[in-house]
Design an enzyme around this catalytic site. Structure first.
Site, mmCIF file in Angstrom:
data_model
loop_
_atom_site.group_PDB
_atom_site.id
_atom_site.type_symbol
_atom_site.label_atom_id
_atom_site.label_comp_id
_atom_site.label_asym_id
_atom_site.label_seq_id
_atom_site.Cartn_x
_atom_site.Cartn_y
_atom_site.Cartn_z
ATOM 1 N N THR A 4 27.569 42.853 37.238
ATOM 2 C CA THR A 4 26.640 44.072 37.494
ATOM 3 C C THR A 4 25.397 44.182 36.536
ATOM 4 O O THR A 4 24.342 44.785 37.163
ATOM 5 C CB THR A 4 27.552 45.220 36.773
ATOM 6 O OG1 THR A 4 28.817 45.215 37.818
ATOM 7 C CG2 THR A 4 26.970 46.292 36.808
ATOM 8 N N SER A 10 31.715 38.184 38.601
ATOM 9 C CA SER A 10 32.642 37.360 37.684
ATOM 10 C C SER A 10 34.039 37.211 38.213
ATOM 11 O O SER A 10 34.673 36.107 37.736
ATOM 12 C CB SER A 10 32.914 38.106 36.244
ATOM 13 O OG SER A 10 33.577 39.269 36.336
ATOM 14 N N THR A 19 31.421 41.912 33.793
ATOM 15 C CA THR A 19 32.603 42.517 32.898
ATOM 16 C C THR A 19 34.046 42.384 33.263
ATOM 17 O O THR A 19 34.858 42.284 32.413
ATOM 18 C CB THR A 19 32.195 43.905 32.582
ATOM 19 O OG1 THR A 19 32.471 44.751 33.641
ATOM 20 C CG2 THR A 19 30.754 44.041 32.068
ATOM 21 N N ASP A 20 34.186 42.125 34.312
ATOM 22 C CA ASP A 20 35.857 42.265 34.955
ATOM 23 C C ASP A 20 36.520 40.937 34.266
ATOM 24 O O ASP A 20 37.590 41.333 34.089
ATOM 25 C CB ASP A 20 35.754 42.031 36.433
ATOM 26 C CG ASP A 20 35.198 43.273 37.116
ATOM 27 O OD1 ASP A 20 35.251 44.275 36.715
ATOM 28 O OD2 ASP A 20 34.981 43.104 38.362
HETATM 29 N N1 ASP Z 1 32.598 43.596 39.285
HETATM 30 C C1 ASP Z 1 31.563 43.256 38.197
HETATM 31 C C2 ASP Z 1 31.623 41.825 37.780
HETATM 32 O O1 ASP Z 1 32.672 41.594 37.008
HETATM 33 C C3 ASP Z 1 31.825 44.237 37.291
HETATM 34 C C4 ASP Z 1 30.765 44.087 36.037
HETATM 35 O O2 ASP Z 1 29.947 43.198 35.931
HETATM 36 O O3 ASP Z 1 30.705 44.783 35.124
HETATM 37 O O4 ASP Z 1 30.834 41.059 38.208
#
Ligand code: ASP
Length: 327
Positions: free
Chosen positions: A11, A55, A87-88
Protein backbone atom coordinates in the site's frame (compact mmCIF):
# COMPACT_ATOMS: atom_id res chain seq x y z
CA UNK A 1 27.78 5.77 5.26
CA UNK A 2 24.23 5.29 4.04
CA UNK A 3 20.96 3.57 4.80
CA UNK A 4 19.84 1.20 2.07
CA UNK A 5 16.14 1.06 1.19
CA UNK A 6 14.74 -2.07 -0.47
CA UNK A 7 11.21 -1.69 -1.83
CA UNK A 8 8.87 -4.66 -2.25
CA UNK A 9 5.56 -2.89 -2.95
CA UNK A 10 2.42 -2.81 -0.80
CA UNK A 11 0.00 0.00 0.00
CA UNK A 12 2.85 2.41 0.72
CA UNK A 13 3.72 2.28 -2.99
CA UNK A 14 0.23 2.17 -4.45
CA UNK A 15 -1.41 4.63 -6.83
CA UNK A 16 -4.42 4.74 -9.14
CA UNK A 17 -8.06 5.57 -8.65
CA UNK A 18 -11.62 4.28 -8.66
CA UNK A 19 -13.17 2.25 -10.14
CA UNK A 20 -10.19 -0.07 -10.62
CA UNK A 21 -8.65 0.62 -7.21
CA UNK A 22 -5.03 1.32 -6.34
CA UNK A 23 -2.23 -0.98 -7.47
CA UNK A 24 1.46 -1.13 -6.63
CA UNK A 25 3.08 1.35 -8.94
CA UNK A 26 5.42 3.81 -7.18
CA UNK A 27 9.18 3.37 -7.40
CA UNK A 28 11.45 3.89 -4.43
CA UNK A 29 12.54 7.22 -5.90
CA UNK A 30 8.91 8.36 -6.08
CA UNK A 31 8.29 7.11 -2.55
CA UNK A 32 11.24 8.92 -1.06
CA UNK A 33 10.50 12.14 -3.00
CA UNK A 34 7.18 12.30 -1.13
CA UNK A 35 8.80 12.29 2.33
CA UNK A 36 9.50 15.70 3.85
CA UNK A 37 12.66 15.61 5.94
CA UNK A 38 14.14 12.50 4.39
CA UNK A 39 16.71 14.43 2.37
CA UNK A 40 17.89 16.17 5.56
CA UNK A 41 18.85 12.94 7.32
CA UNK A 42 22.54 12.62 8.16
CA UNK A 43 22.74 9.37 6.20
CA UNK A 44 21.57 9.42 2.57
CA UNK A 45 19.13 6.76 1.39
CA UNK A 46 20.41 4.37 -1.24
CA UNK A 47 17.23 3.11 -2.95
CA UNK A 48 16.92 -0.34 -4.54
CA UNK A 49 13.63 -1.41 -6.08
CA UNK A 50 13.24 -5.17 -5.73
CA UNK A 51 9.53 -5.88 -6.31
CA UNK A 52 6.26 -4.07 -6.75
CA UNK A 53 3.63 -6.48 -5.47
CA UNK A 54 0.93 -6.71 -2.82
CA UNK A 55 2.48 -8.49 0.14
CA UNK A 56 0.16 -11.48 -0.33
CA UNK A 57 2.33 -12.23 -3.36
CA UNK A 58 5.64 -12.52 -1.45
CA UNK A 59 7.38 -15.84 -0.80
CA UNK A 60 9.82 -17.13 1.82
CA UNK A 61 12.44 -17.44 -0.90
CA UNK A 62 12.08 -13.76 -1.82
CA UNK A 63 12.38 -12.69 1.81
CA UNK A 64 15.49 -14.84 2.30
CA UNK A 65 17.00 -13.39 -0.90
CA UNK A 66 16.24 -9.95 0.48
CA UNK A 67 18.00 -10.81 3.75
CA UNK A 68 21.05 -11.84 1.70
CA UNK A 69 20.97 -8.59 -0.27
CA UNK A 70 20.56 -6.59 2.94
CA UNK A 71 23.47 -8.47 4.48
CA UNK A 72 25.62 -7.65 1.44
CA UNK A 73 24.67 -3.97 1.79
CA UNK A 74 25.74 -4.00 5.45
CA UNK A 75 28.98 -5.81 4.58
CA UNK A 76 29.62 -3.06 2.01
CA UNK A 77 29.28 -0.41 4.72
CA UNK A 78 25.59 0.46 5.09
CA UNK A 79 24.67 1.60 8.60
CA UNK A 80 21.27 -0.05 8.41
CA UNK A 81 18.60 -1.27 6.02
CA UNK A 82 14.94 -0.36 5.52
CA UNK A 83 12.44 -2.62 3.76
CA UNK A 84 9.08 -1.31 2.57
CA UNK A 85 6.39 -3.90 1.90
CA UNK A 86 2.66 -4.47 2.25
CA UNK A 87 1.46 -4.68 5.81
CA UNK A 88 -0.64 -7.82 5.35
CA UNK A 89 2.24 -10.28 5.65
CA UNK A 90 4.78 -7.98 7.32
CA UNK A 91 4.56 -9.70 10.71
CA UNK A 92 5.56 -12.98 9.05
CA UNK A 93 8.28 -11.70 6.73
CA UNK A 94 9.91 -9.61 9.48
CA UNK A 95 9.92 -12.62 11.82
CA UNK A 96 11.31 -14.86 9.07
CA UNK A 97 14.10 -12.33 8.46
CA UNK A 98 14.78 -12.07 12.20
CA UNK A 99 15.40 -15.80 12.47
CA UNK A 100 18.30 -15.56 10.00
CA UNK A 101 19.60 -11.96 10.29
CA UNK A 102 23.09 -12.28 11.79
CA UNK A 103 24.17 -8.64 11.69
CA UNK A 104 24.36 -5.98 14.37
CA UNK A 105 23.03 -3.38 11.94
CA UNK A 106 19.28 -2.79 12.11
CA UNK A 107 17.06 -4.32 9.44
CA UNK A 108 13.84 -2.30 9.69
CA UNK A 109 10.53 -3.19 8.03
CA UNK A 110 7.78 -0.67 7.41
CA UNK A 111 4.70 -0.10 5.27
CA UNK A 112 1.52 1.93 5.24
CA UNK A 113 -2.11 1.46 6.08
CA UNK A 114 -3.40 4.43 4.06
CA UNK A 115 -2.35 4.59 0.41
CA UNK A 116 -0.88 7.77 -1.11
CA UNK A 117 -4.15 8.74 -2.84
CA UNK A 118 -5.98 9.11 0.51
CA UNK A 119 -6.06 12.11 2.81
CA UNK A 120 -3.44 11.59 5.49
CA UNK A 121 -1.40 8.73 4.05
CA UNK A 122 0.92 7.30 6.71
CA UNK A 123 3.60 5.94 4.35
CA UNK A 124 5.86 9.03 4.33
CA UNK A 125 5.94 9.28 8.13
CA UNK A 126 6.56 5.54 8.46
CA UNK A 127 9.38 5.59 5.91
CA UNK A 128 11.03 8.54 7.64
CA UNK A 129 10.75 6.85 11.04
CA UNK A 130 12.15 3.59 9.65
CA UNK A 131 15.11 5.42 8.08
CA UNK A 132 15.84 7.12 11.39
CA UNK A 133 15.73 3.78 13.22
CA UNK A 134 17.96 2.12 10.61
CA UNK A 135 20.56 4.86 11.12
CA UNK A 136 20.37 4.91 14.93
CA UNK A 137 23.26 3.46 16.96
CA UNK A 138 20.69 2.61 19.68
CA UNK A 139 18.87 0.28 17.29
CA UNK A 140 21.91 -1.94 16.73
CA UNK A 141 21.98 -5.49 18.09
CA UNK A 142 18.22 -5.75 18.30
CA UNK A 143 17.73 -7.94 15.24
CA UNK A 144 14.91 -7.16 12.86
CA UNK A 145 12.64 -4.28 13.81
CA UNK A 146 9.33 -2.89 12.58
CA UNK A 147 9.00 0.90 12.65
CA UNK A 148 5.46 2.09 12.08
CA UNK A 149 3.19 4.79 13.51
CA UNK A 150 6.28 6.21 15.29
CA UNK A 151 6.59 2.99 17.30
CA UNK A 152 9.49 0.54 17.18
CA UNK A 153 8.57 -3.13 17.53
CA UNK A 154 10.64 -6.30 17.67
CA UNK A 155 9.83 -8.53 14.69
CA UNK A 156 9.40 -11.47 17.06
CA UNK A 157 6.57 -9.78 18.97
CA UNK A 158 4.76 -7.61 16.44
CA UNK A 159 1.28 -8.33 15.08
CA UNK A 160 -1.03 -6.64 12.60
CA UNK A 161 -4.09 -6.20 14.79
CA UNK A 162 -6.45 -4.06 12.70
CA UNK A 163 -7.45 -4.12 9.04
CA UNK A 164 -7.40 -0.36 8.40
CA UNK A 165 -6.16 1.64 11.40
CA UNK A 166 -2.84 3.47 11.15
CA UNK A 167 -2.24 2.06 14.65
CA UNK A 168 -2.67 -1.49 13.32
CA UNK A 169 0.69 -2.77 14.54
CA UNK A 170 1.12 -3.77 18.15
CA UNK A 171 3.14 -6.18 20.24
CA UNK A 172 0.43 -7.58 22.53
CA UNK A 173 2.78 -9.68 24.64
CA UNK A 174 5.60 -7.20 25.08
CA UNK A 175 4.65 -3.70 23.96
CA UNK A 176 6.82 -1.61 21.65
CA UNK A 177 10.57 -1.53 22.27
CA UNK A 178 10.60 2.21 21.77
CA UNK A 179 9.34 5.25 19.92
CA UNK A 180 10.45 7.90 17.47
CA UNK A 181 9.88 11.18 19.28
CA UNK A 182 10.47 14.48 17.48
CA UNK A 183 12.70 12.54 15.12
CA UNK A 184 14.75 10.99 17.91
CA UNK A 185 14.96 7.21 18.23
CA UNK A 186 14.22 6.27 21.85
CA UNK A 187 14.66 2.61 22.80
CA UNK A 188 13.07 1.87 26.17
CA UNK A 189 13.90 -1.80 26.44
CA UNK A 190 16.36 -4.22 24.81
CA UNK A 191 15.24 -7.85 24.70
CA UNK A 192 17.95 -10.43 24.00
CA UNK A 193 18.21 -11.51 20.39
CA UNK A 194 16.48 -14.67 19.28
CA UNK A 195 18.90 -17.54 18.58
CA UNK A 196 19.61 -17.68 14.86
CA UNK A 197 18.69 -20.65 12.70
CA UNK A 198 21.28 -22.26 10.44
CA UNK A 199 21.29 -21.29 6.73
CA UNK A 200 18.40 -22.74 4.76
CA UNK A 201 18.75 -24.41 1.38
CA UNK A 202 16.22 -22.58 -0.85
CA UNK A 203 15.18 -25.70 -2.80
CA UNK A 204 14.63 -27.65 0.38
CA UNK A 205 12.62 -24.75 1.78
CA UNK A 206 10.42 -24.63 -1.32
CA UNK A 207 9.76 -28.36 -0.95
CA UNK A 208 8.91 -28.08 2.76
CA UNK A 209 5.18 -27.82 3.23
CA UNK A 210 3.41 -27.07 6.49
CA UNK A 211 -0.26 -26.56 7.26
CA UNK A 212 -2.23 -24.45 9.72
CA UNK A 213 -5.51 -25.47 11.28
CA UNK A 214 -7.44 -23.00 13.43
CA UNK A 215 -9.81 -24.58 15.94
CA UNK A 216 -13.46 -23.49 15.65
CA UNK A 217 -16.72 -24.25 17.43
CA UNK A 218 -18.08 -27.63 16.31
CA UNK A 219 -14.89 -28.14 14.30
CA UNK A 220 -14.84 -30.34 11.19
CA UNK A 221 -12.82 -33.36 12.30
CA UNK A 222 -12.51 -34.87 8.82
CA UNK A 223 -10.80 -31.76 7.51
CA UNK A 224 -7.55 -32.40 9.32
CA UNK A 225 -6.37 -35.53 7.55
CA UNK A 226 -6.89 -33.90 4.16
CA UNK A 227 -5.16 -30.73 5.34
CA UNK A 228 -2.12 -32.56 6.64
CA UNK A 229 -1.74 -34.89 3.64
CA UNK A 230 1.60 -34.37 1.88
CA UNK A 231 2.68 -31.93 4.60
CA UNK A 232 5.74 -32.33 6.81
CA UNK A 233 4.34 -30.39 9.76
CA UNK A 234 1.21 -28.84 11.20
CA UNK A 235 0.44 -25.85 13.40
CA UNK A 236 -2.79 -25.82 15.38
CA UNK A 237 -4.27 -22.50 16.47
CA UNK A 238 -6.17 -23.79 19.48
CA UNK A 239 -8.86 -22.14 21.55
CA UNK A 240 -7.70 -20.05 24.51
CA UNK A 241 -4.73 -21.63 26.26
CA UNK A 242 -4.40 -24.36 23.63
CA UNK A 243 -7.58 -26.43 23.45
CA UNK A 244 -9.46 -28.22 20.67
CA UNK A 245 -12.72 -30.09 20.40
CA UNK A 246 -12.31 -33.50 22.16
CA UNK A 247 -13.03 -35.40 18.93
CA UNK A 248 -10.01 -33.73 17.35
CA UNK A 249 -7.56 -34.84 20.04
CA UNK A 250 -6.98 -38.43 18.82
CA UNK A 251 -6.71 -37.20 15.22
CA UNK A 252 -4.02 -34.73 16.24
CA UNK A 253 -2.31 -37.40 18.33
CA UNK A 254 -2.15 -39.72 15.31
CA UNK A 255 -0.78 -36.91 13.15
CA UNK A 256 1.83 -36.10 15.81
CA UNK A 257 3.20 -39.62 15.36
CA UNK A 258 3.84 -38.82 11.69
CA UNK A 259 4.99 -35.19 11.83
CA UNK A 260 5.65 -32.34 14.27
CA UNK A 261 2.37 -30.76 15.34
CA UNK A 262 2.76 -27.43 17.14
CA UNK A 263 0.07 -26.15 19.50
CA UNK A 264 -0.55 -22.37 19.63
CA UNK A 265 -3.39 -20.10 20.70
CA UNK A 266 -5.76 -18.48 18.24
CA UNK A 267 -6.46 -15.60 20.66
CA UNK A 268 -3.75 -13.21 19.48
CA UNK A 269 -1.96 -12.79 22.81
CA UNK A 270 -0.78 -14.87 25.73
CA UNK A 271 0.79 -18.29 25.90
CA UNK A 272 -0.36 -21.84 25.41
CA UNK A 273 -0.39 -23.36 28.89
CA UNK A 274 1.30 -26.64 29.86
CA UNK A 275 -0.34 -28.23 32.87
CA UNK A 276 -3.53 -26.48 33.95
CA UNK A 277 -6.41 -28.24 32.18
CA UNK A 278 -6.78 -32.00 31.98
CA UNK A 279 -9.82 -32.76 29.78
CA UNK A 280 -9.59 -34.54 26.44
CA UNK A 281 -8.54 -31.86 23.94
CA UNK A 282 -6.91 -29.68 26.63
CA UNK A 283 -3.31 -28.44 26.43
CA UNK A 284 -2.08 -31.12 28.85
CA UNK A 285 -3.91 -33.86 26.93
CA UNK A 286 -2.58 -32.68 23.57
CA UNK A 287 1.00 -32.52 24.84
CA UNK A 288 0.62 -36.06 26.20
CA UNK A 289 -0.39 -37.04 22.67
CA UNK A 290 2.87 -35.60 21.33
CA UNK A 291 2.03 -32.04 20.33
CA UNK A 292 4.80 -29.46 20.73
CA UNK A 293 4.00 -26.44 22.91
CA UNK A 294 4.28 -23.23 20.85
CA UNK A 295 4.52 -21.01 23.94
CA UNK A 296 3.89 -17.34 23.20
CA UNK A 297 4.22 -17.67 19.44
CA UNK A 298 1.04 -16.94 17.50
CA UNK A 299 0.00 -19.47 14.84
CA UNK A 300 1.52 -17.48 11.96
CA UNK A 301 4.92 -17.05 13.54
CA UNK A 302 4.87 -20.68 14.64
CA UNK A 303 4.26 -21.68 11.03
CA UNK A 304 7.28 -19.65 9.89
CA UNK A 305 9.52 -21.20 12.54
CA UNK A 306 8.30 -24.74 11.90
CA UNK A 307 8.78 -24.48 8.16
CA UNK A 308 12.31 -23.11 8.53
CA UNK A 309 13.25 -25.75 11.08
CA UNK A 310 11.97 -28.55 8.86
CA UNK A 311 13.83 -27.07 5.89
CA UNK A 312 17.08 -27.08 7.88
CA UNK A 313 16.57 -30.79 8.61
CA UNK A 314 15.82 -30.37 12.32
CA UNK A 315 14.58 -33.54 13.98
CA UNK A 316 11.72 -33.75 16.50
CA UNK A 317 13.90 -33.10 19.53
CA UNK A 318 15.50 -30.09 17.85
CA UNK A 319 12.08 -28.76 16.85
CA UNK A 320 10.77 -29.09 20.40
CA UNK A 321 13.91 -27.40 21.75
CA UNK A 322 13.60 -24.56 19.22
CA UNK A 323 9.98 -23.90 20.21
CA UNK A 324 10.98 -23.95 23.87
CA UNK A 325 13.61 -21.27 23.05
CA UNK A 326 11.57 -19.10 20.67
CA UNK A 327 8.12 -19.58 22.15
N1 ASP B 1 -2.88 -5.42 0.86
C1 ASP B 1 -1.75 -4.56 1.14
C2 ASP B 1 -0.49 -5.41 1.13
O1 ASP B 1 -0.19 -6.06 2.08
C3 ASP B 1 -1.94 -3.91 2.44
C4 ASP B 1 -0.85 -2.99 2.84
O2 ASP B 1 0.17 -2.83 2.26
O3 ASP B 1 -1.06 -2.40 3.89
O4 ASP B 1 0.21 -5.36 0.16
Amino acid sequence: MSVVLFTLGGTIAMAGAAPGGVVTRLTGAELTAAVPGLADLAEPLDVRDVRAVPSADLTYRQILDLVDAAGAAVAAGATGVVVTQGTDTLEESAFLADLVWPHQAPLVFTGAMRNPTLAGPDGPANLLAAARVAAAPAARDLGVLVAINDEIHAARFVRKTHSTSTAAFASPNAGPLGHVIEGEVRLLTRPPRVPLLPPVDPDRLAATRVALHTATLDDDVDLLDALARDRQGLVVGGFGVGHVRPALAPVLGALAERMPVVLTSRTGAGAVLRHTYGAVGSEADLQRRGLVNGGLLDPYKALVLLRLLLATGADRAEIAAAFARHG
